[in-house]
Design an enzyme around this catalytic site. Sequence first.
Site: not given
Ligand code: HSE
Length: 405
Positions: A11, A100, A124, A129, A131, A182, A196, A200
């Site tokens: 992706t 990440k 970055e 995403g 930003i 995606g 996730d 971050k």
């Molecule tokens: N799976 C992550 C999200 C993708 O939904 O934020 C972007 O880091």
Amino acid sequence: MINIAVLGYGTVGSGVVEVINTNHASINKRAGDEINIKYVLDLREFPGDPVEKVLVHDYEVIVNDPEVDIVVEVMGGIEPAHTFVKRALEAGKSVCTSNKALVAKHGPELMEIARERSINFLFEASCGGGIPIIRALNSSLTADEIDEVTGILNGTTNYMLYKMSTEGSPFDTVLKEAQGMGYAEADPTADVEGYDACRKIAILSSLAYGKFLNYEDIYTEGITKITPIDMAYAKELGMTIKLLATSRKIGDDSFYAMVAPFLIGKTSPLYSVNDVFNGIFVHGNVLGDAMFYGSGAGKLPTASAVVADVVDEAKHLHRNIMTNWTSHPLKLMEMSDVEGRFFVRVKDTTPDKVDSAFGKVQMIVSLENCPEEFGFITNNMTQGEYQEKISSLEGTVLSMIRVKD
Ligand code: HSE
């Protein structure tokens, strides 16, 4: 000409190729040179795709080619990404990544190799995403002592919570939708369990506070226990539920960090961050409040951030762009000492019993279609105090969601 190699044609990787092809002229102008995609690495074949001309299956071709200046790692996961990135840096090639998991685990090591060789390791796209929050923390908010970073950092779960709240859609349906668009990780457990967002906030906090926050130390709770009834209570309270990743500096050298669903009210700048958008609130001691908002996941927003790193690295081919992140560990306070307010749903008990456990609580709410239960919001207290007080209501507690003030 600056030659780049893209590792992974999924992706994000296909997005990187698309962005570079779509905005070729303006990207070259900003980079001060022509950016040429010399290789794309993927194990798969892509018959009929123009990428076929530059497709390779063997990483040795890339790492041993002295003409490759920049390696773009968009494969995801720890291995082989870590080995590939480390070898690229050791071979004197700058690297940028959207990964990440890799940055949260191996960031200090990879940044150090880049520093030693006067090249760059940029990331970055790993947070927020499209930003540009990492660039903001590294080069814009440098006059401040930052004492809070709180964000909606996962687009998938924000999309899911928004759809669950506005359309009453079931969890599995909205997860499938997010995957189809995606947004989700290869294994969506990382999204819905908060892992996730945890990685971050570890990255952003390390940059904000100048120390290494190990993601494994962060208390993390996902959205899998959030139900339509919780959403109905949130509405009744004039609030909404968001998965927040937050870290704060308390006092001179004391920090906490956590990822959890929170009830937030309409006055919060994060209240209106809906759909797949991300929002990151930063507080600095001289700046005060700042909010960063934008597309938090998806092919092109993420690729936009990756390509911005390519441009930066092209402009600084043999000069390291410093970050504030050191390998000195950032120690977190005990979760039992972290203060907050708590929304609790109970059944088979009475408001009087709640009052005798917690003192006078702030609000009692009930839903017409759930007469057997009610909810209340506690006063401010530490998590340790909350655990102690709630124990006297054992057997009656249905759920607890933190409240963000
Ligand atoms: N799976 C992550 C999200 C993708 O939904 O934020 C972007 O880091």
